[in-house]
Design a protein around this motif. Structure first.
Motif, PDB file in Angstrom:
ATOM      1  N   HIS A  69       0.961  -1.171  -0.063  1.00  0.00           N
ATOM      2  CA  HIS A  69       0.204   0.102   0.085  1.00  0.00           C
ATOM      3  C   HIS A  69       0.834   1.183   0.040  1.00  0.00           C
ATOM      4  CE1 HIS A  69       0.868  -0.873   4.289  1.00  0.00           C
ATOM      5  NE2 HIS A  69       0.901   0.611   4.379  1.00  0.00           N
ATOM      6  N   ILE A  70       0.429   2.479  -0.308  1.00  0.00           N
ATOM      7  CA  ILE A  70       1.041   3.583  -0.249  1.00  0.00           C
ATOM      8  C   ILE A  70       0.606   4.532   1.179  1.00  0.00           C
ATOM      9  CG2 ILE A  70       1.253   5.946  -1.243  1.00  0.00           C
ATOM     10  CD1 ILE A  70       2.140   3.438  -3.118  1.00  0.00           C
ATOM     11  N   LEU A  71       1.826   4.946   1.645  1.00  0.00           N
ATOM     12  CA  LEU A  71       1.425   5.555   3.018  1.00  0.00           C
ATOM     13  C   LEU A  71       1.571   7.291   2.591  1.00  0.00           C
ATOM     14  CD1 LEU A  71       1.179   6.032   6.154  1.00  0.00           C
ATOM     15  CD2 LEU A  71       3.893   5.896   5.998  1.00  0.00           C
ATOM     16  N   VAL A  72       0.542   7.872   3.016  1.00  0.00           N
ATOM     17  CA  VAL A  72       0.604   9.401   2.585  1.00  0.00           C
ATOM     18  C   VAL A  72       0.500   9.898   4.102  1.00  0.00           C
ATOM     19  CG1 VAL A  72      -0.868  11.256   1.531  1.00  0.00           C
ATOM     20  CG2 VAL A  72      -0.971   9.207   0.450  1.00  0.00           C
ATOM     21  N   SER A  73       1.679  10.955   4.253  1.00  0.00           N
ATOM     22  CA  SER A  73       1.694  11.347   5.645  1.00  0.00           C
ATOM     23  C   SER A  73       1.566  13.101   5.397  1.00  0.00           C
ATOM     24  CB  SER A  73       2.791  11.132   6.310  1.00  0.00           C
ATOM     25  OG  SER A  73       4.251  11.532   5.450  1.00  0.00           O
ATOM     26  N   PHE A  74       1.075  13.778   6.382  1.00  0.00           N
ATOM     27  CA  PHE A  74       0.887  15.259   6.085  1.00  0.00           C
ATOM     28  C   PHE A  74       1.763  15.795   7.231  1.00  0.00           C
ATOM     29  CE2 PHE A  74      -3.061  13.366   4.582  1.00  0.00           C
ATOM     30  CZ  PHE A  74      -2.980  14.066   3.394  1.00  0.00           C
ATOM     31  N   ARG A  75       2.854  16.309   6.902  1.00  0.00           N
ATOM     32  CA  ARG A  75       3.619  17.134   7.978  1.00  0.00           C
ATOM     33  C   ARG A  75       2.988  18.371   8.312  1.00  0.00           C
ATOM     34  NH1 ARG A  75       8.117  14.459   9.259  1.00  0.00           N
ATOM     35  NH2 ARG A  75       8.642  15.910  10.646  1.00  0.00           N
ATOM     36  N   TYR A  76       3.278  18.861   9.155  1.00  0.00           N
ATOM     37  CA  TYR A  76       2.909  20.443   9.719  1.00  0.00           C
ATOM     38  C   TYR A  76       3.992  20.778  10.904  1.00  0.00           C
ATOM     39  CZ  TYR A  76       1.264  17.428  13.949  1.00  0.00           C
ATOM     40  OH  TYR A  76       0.947  16.658  14.789  1.00  0.00           O
ATOM     41  N   THR A  77       3.601  22.245  11.120  1.00  0.00           N
ATOM     42  CA  THR A  77       4.536  23.103  11.747  1.00  0.00           C
ATOM     43  C   THR A  77       3.673  23.592  13.173  1.00  0.00           C
ATOM     44  OG1 THR A  77       4.164  25.033  10.771  1.00  0.00           O
ATOM     45  CG2 THR A  77       5.874  23.856   9.814  1.00  0.00           C
ATOM     46  N   ILE A  78       4.680  23.708  14.096  1.00  0.00           N
ATOM     47  CA  ILE A  78       4.091  24.512  15.319  1.00  0.00           C
ATOM     48  C   ILE A  78       4.937  26.141  15.147  1.00  0.00           C
ATOM     49  CG2 ILE A  78       3.721  24.886  17.621  1.00  0.00           C
ATOM     50  CD1 ILE A  78       3.122  21.803  17.898  1.00  0.00           C
ATOM     51  N   GLY A  79       4.130  26.909  15.038  1.00  0.00           N
ATOM     52  CA  GLY A  79       5.014  28.205  14.719  1.00  0.00           C
ATOM     53  C   GLY A  79       5.869  28.070  13.546  1.00  0.00           C
ATOM     54  N   GLU A  80       7.209  28.114  13.508  1.00  0.00           N
ATOM     55  CA  GLU A  80       7.892  28.277  12.277  1.00  0.00           C
ATOM     56  C   GLU A  80       8.797  26.963  12.143  1.00  0.00           C
ATOM     57  OE1 GLU A  80      10.631  31.349  12.720  1.00  0.00           O
ATOM     58  OE2 GLU A  80       8.971  33.109  12.547  1.00  0.00           O
ATOM     59  N   HIS A  81       8.413  25.952  12.991  1.00  0.00           N
ATOM     60  CA  HIS A  81       9.178  24.726  12.860  1.00  0.00           C
ATOM     61  C   HIS A  81       8.507  23.595  13.110  1.00  0.00           C
ATOM     62  CE1 HIS A  81      12.586  27.465  13.843  1.00  0.00           C
ATOM     63  NE2 HIS A  81      12.017  27.676  15.183  1.00  0.00           N
ATOM     64  N   PRO A  82       9.100  22.639  12.119  1.00  0.00           N
ATOM     65  CA  PRO A  82       8.358  21.133  11.870  1.00  0.00           C
ATOM     66  C   PRO A  82       8.104  20.480  13.377  1.00  0.00           C
ATOM     67  CG  PRO A  82       9.914  21.347  10.416  1.00  0.00           C
ATOM     68  CD  PRO A  82      10.139  22.626  11.674  1.00  0.00           C
ATOM     69  N   VAL A  83       7.125  19.695  13.311  1.00  0.00           N
ATOM     70  CA  VAL A  83       6.839  18.681  14.422  1.00  0.00           C
ATOM     71  C   VAL A  83       7.506  17.400  14.235  1.00  0.00           C
ATOM     72  CG1 VAL A  83       5.146  17.565  15.779  1.00  0.00           C
ATOM     73  CG2 VAL A  83       4.632  19.678  15.257  1.00  0.00           C
ATOM     74  N   GLU A  84       8.006  16.739  15.498  1.00  0.00           N
ATOM     75  CA  GLU A  84       8.695  15.504  15.419  1.00  0.00           C
ATOM     76  C   GLU A  84       8.167  14.642  16.763  1.00  0.00           C
ATOM     77  OE1 GLU A  84      10.373  13.074  13.588  1.00  0.00           O
ATOM     78  OE2 GLU A  84      11.145  14.773  12.837  1.00  0.00           O
ATOM     79  N   GLY A  85       8.706  13.492  17.010  1.00  0.00           N
ATOM     80  CA  GLY A  85       8.470  12.704  18.046  1.00  0.00           C
ATOM     81  C   GLY A  85       7.333  11.797  17.677  1.00  0.00           C
ATOM     82  N   PRO A  86       7.088  10.906  18.692  1.00  0.00           N
ATOM     83  CA  PRO A  86       5.921   9.766  18.704  1.00  0.00           C
ATOM     84  C   PRO A  86       4.626  10.309  18.485  1.00  0.00           C
ATOM     85  CG  PRO A  86       6.891   9.982  20.743  1.00  0.00           C
ATOM     86  CD  PRO A  86       7.717  10.694  20.177  1.00  0.00           C
ATOM     87  N   GLY A  87       4.419  11.314  18.822  1.00  0.00           N
ATOM     88  CA  GLY A  87       3.211  11.925  18.657  1.00  0.00           C
ATOM     89  C   GLY A  87       2.776  12.499  17.518  1.00  0.00           C
ATOM     90  N   PHE A  88       3.829  12.515  16.348  1.00  0.00           N
ATOM     91  CA  PHE A  88       3.386  13.007  15.159  1.00  0.00           C
ATOM     92  C   PHE A  88       3.150  12.007  14.497  1.00  0.00           C
ATOM     93  CE2 PHE A  88       5.564  13.189  10.903  1.00  0.00           C
ATOM     94  CZ  PHE A  88       4.870  14.196  10.198  1.00  0.00           C
TER      95      PHE A  88
END
Length: 303
Positions: A174-193
């Motif tokens: 299958h194909i995985l489509v992920s949507f990255r986003y930012t908080i303020g000016e910086h991208p989000v990282e971590g297990p909650g992303f």
């Protein structure tokens, strides 16, 4: 001034809406934020810096997560958006619904995260000789699926990225489509992303996971120099993902915001440094990709 949300769904899922707030944090509980970036257990690898320090700001904003009020009626309404009808069951982390006909499930966490698992799961995600769309087509399918259910604000579409999400007998399942986003000016990282849609056989949408909490700005804090943060990592004050290699070469570093798992209570969102690189095999050849995360603010690490 905060925006009033008439529909609870918007309150929960509007990705990273930053609400202006004049109130400042008077203090941050050091015992709470000490484990903000969990310290990885086990043997400490040797981290070697092979990166050039990019230009970094001297300070960054901190945020507080605004948790929604997840109610049984909201869960029922959200389940209907996915075509699920059944009895709502309350658990320690939120609510779940199992469809009476298909067995498809929906979970809504108290954090506001939504997790949809359709059945038949294997036929959608890991069908042999699956007829898969192109990655570009998969992005379009995922965007349409979420928009039709009012689950994808326009800010997230520009960050959509697709790639192979799983394989069967060496072929893409299958194909995985992920949507990255930012908080303020910086991208989000971590297990909650986690903001994703899996697109499977014949372009059928599969698993959906949505979490992008609403936050309010609290105040700006001074950032640790990258070199000092790297020194903390070398002491074991951080989190890393490796394949048990004893030596890790780190080639890049960036500033991010860290989200803990969706089933954990996280009061503040603070900046972190994310190091990217690779592990060395026993014969000194390049091994698997590696990542390390270290707090970018001084919160009293004590290992």
């Amino acid at each position: 001034m905060k925006k009033k949300c008439i529909i609870l769904l918007v309150l929960i899922l509007l990705p990273c809406q930053i609400i202006g707030c004049a109130e400042e944090i008077s203090s941050i509980d050091p015992e709470y934020v000490r484990t903000y970036v969990p310290q990885t257990a086990g043997a400490l690898p040797e981290f070697i810096a092979a990166f050039s320090v990019p230009e970094m700001p001297e300070q960054a904003d901190t945020y507080r997560i605004v948790y929604p009020a997840v109610t049984e009626s909201f869960v029922i309404e959200t389940a209907r958006k996915f075509g699920i009808t059944g009895t709502v069951t309350e658990g320690t982390d939120g609510f779940s619904v199992v469809d009476e006909q298909t067995g498809s499930t929906l979970e809504v966490f108290t954090s506001g995260a939504i997790w949809y698992n359709p059945e038949p799961y294997r036929e959608i995600h890991f069908s042999e000789n699956a007829a898969l769309p192109s990655e570009k087509e998969a992005v379009g399918i995922a965007v349409q699926f979420l928009e039709e259910r009012d689950l994808l604000p326009s800010e997230n579409k520009q960050y959509a990225k697709a790639g192979t999400g799983g394989t069967i007998q060496g072929k893409p399942g299958h194909i995985l489509v992920s949507f990255r986003y930012t908080i303020g000016e910086h991208p989000v990282e971590g297990p909650g992303f986690r903001f994703l849609v899996r697109v499977g056989n014949n372009g059928e949408p599969g698993e959906v996971f949505i979490y992008c909490p609403e936050v309010e700005r609290r105040k700006s804090v001074l950032l640790l120099p990258v070199e000092k943060a790297f020194g903390e990592l070398q002491k074991g004050n951080g989190s890393w993902t490796t394949y048990n290699e004893k030596t890790i070469i780190l080639e890049e570093v960036g500033l991010r915001y860290y989200l803990q798992p969706v089933n954990e209570t996280q009061e503040y969102v603070l900046p972190v440094y994310v190091f990217q690189g690779y592990g060395l095999n026993d014969d000194s050849t390049q091994g698997n990709e590696a990542q390390a995360i270290v707090n970018a603010v001084d919160i009293g690490n004590s290992r």
